[in-house]
Design an enzyme around this catalytic site. Structure first.
Site, short mmCIF file in Angstrom:
data_model
loop_
_atom_site.label_atom_id
_atom_site.label_comp_id
_atom_site.label_asym_id
_atom_site.label_seq_id
_atom_site.Cartn_x
_atom_site.Cartn_y
_atom_site.Cartn_z
N CYS A 91 2.22 -1.01 1.40
CA CYS A 91 1.75 -1.10 0.01
C CYS A 91 2.93 -1.24 -0.96
CB CYS A 91 0.90 0.11 -0.37
SG CYS A 91 1.80 1.66 -0.37
N ASP A 110 4.78 1.13 -2.14
CA ASP A 110 4.97 2.27 -3.03
C ASP A 110 6.18 3.10 -2.60
OD1 ASP A 110 2.77 1.36 -4.25
OD2 ASP A 110 1.43 2.97 -3.66
N CYS A 137 0.70 4.01 -6.51
CA CYS A 137 -0.71 4.08 -6.92
C CYS A 137 -1.05 5.46 -7.50
CB CYS A 137 -1.60 3.80 -5.72
SG CYS A 137 -1.62 5.16 -4.56
N CYS A 192 -1.23 7.98 1.06
CA CYS A 192 -0.48 8.26 -0.17
C CYS A 192 0.04 9.71 -0.13
CB CYS A 192 -1.36 8.05 -1.39
SG CYS A 192 -2.34 6.54 -1.32
FE1 FES Z 1 0.35 3.15 -0.97
FE2 FES Z 1 -1.06 4.81 -2.42
S1 FES Z 1 -1.57 2.74 -1.98
S2 FES Z 1 0.92 5.13 -1.62
#
Ligand code: FES
Length: 139
Positions: free
Chosen positions: A35, A37, A60, A104
């Site tokens: 993702c 992040d 996110c 996450c």
């Molecule tokens: Fe990757 Fe939340 S979508 S940490």
């Protein structure tokens, strides 16, 4: 039921302990390749106790809420307890995360563990390498 609990929304909208600690004793940074992040945790440690903790999260809403809750859970706690904090405990404290958002909370667990490892490394504290397994990136 709403997708996100009240607690998730609260910690997303009003994150606790956001920021950096300039003279941190341990810093941990992790990212999720899928993702994209990124989460960074700063620890201040005195007498084996986490006296302060801050985070920066580029990610996110669930990652921000997880970082916020995780910092609240380890503040004032012994380093050993910070090390034991699991992503499940973070998710439970948030009254749950949707299944596809559990990863996450894994970022929060991993970032804290990396920060503790950094603290150990900086201070020449020996530890069992098995305490720090590679965290699987699971989507
Ligand atoms: Fe990757 Fe939340 S979508 S940490």
């Amino acid at each position: 039921m709403a997708l996100y609990s009240e607690k998730v929304m609260d910690h997303f909208r009003n994150p606790r302990n956001i920021g950096i600690i300039e003279d941190a004793d341990g810093i941990g940074e992790v990212g999720n390749a899928k993702c994209g992040d990124i989460m960074k945790i700063y620890l201040k440690i005195e007498d084996d106790v986490v006296t302060d903790v801050k985070f920066e999260t580029f990610g996110c809403g669930s990652a921000i809420a997880s970082s916020s809750m995780a910092t609240e859970l380890i503040k004032g706690k012994p380093v050993s307890e910070a090390l034991e904090l699991s992503n499940k405990a973070v998710a439970e404290a948030l009254d749950g995360l949707p299944a596809h958002k559990m990863h996450c909370s894994v970022l929060a667990e991993a970032a804290i563990r990396n920060a503790v490892k950094d603290y150990f490394d900086r201070n020449g504290i020996t530890y069992d390498p098995e305490l720090f397994p590679e965290v699987e990136e699971d989507h």
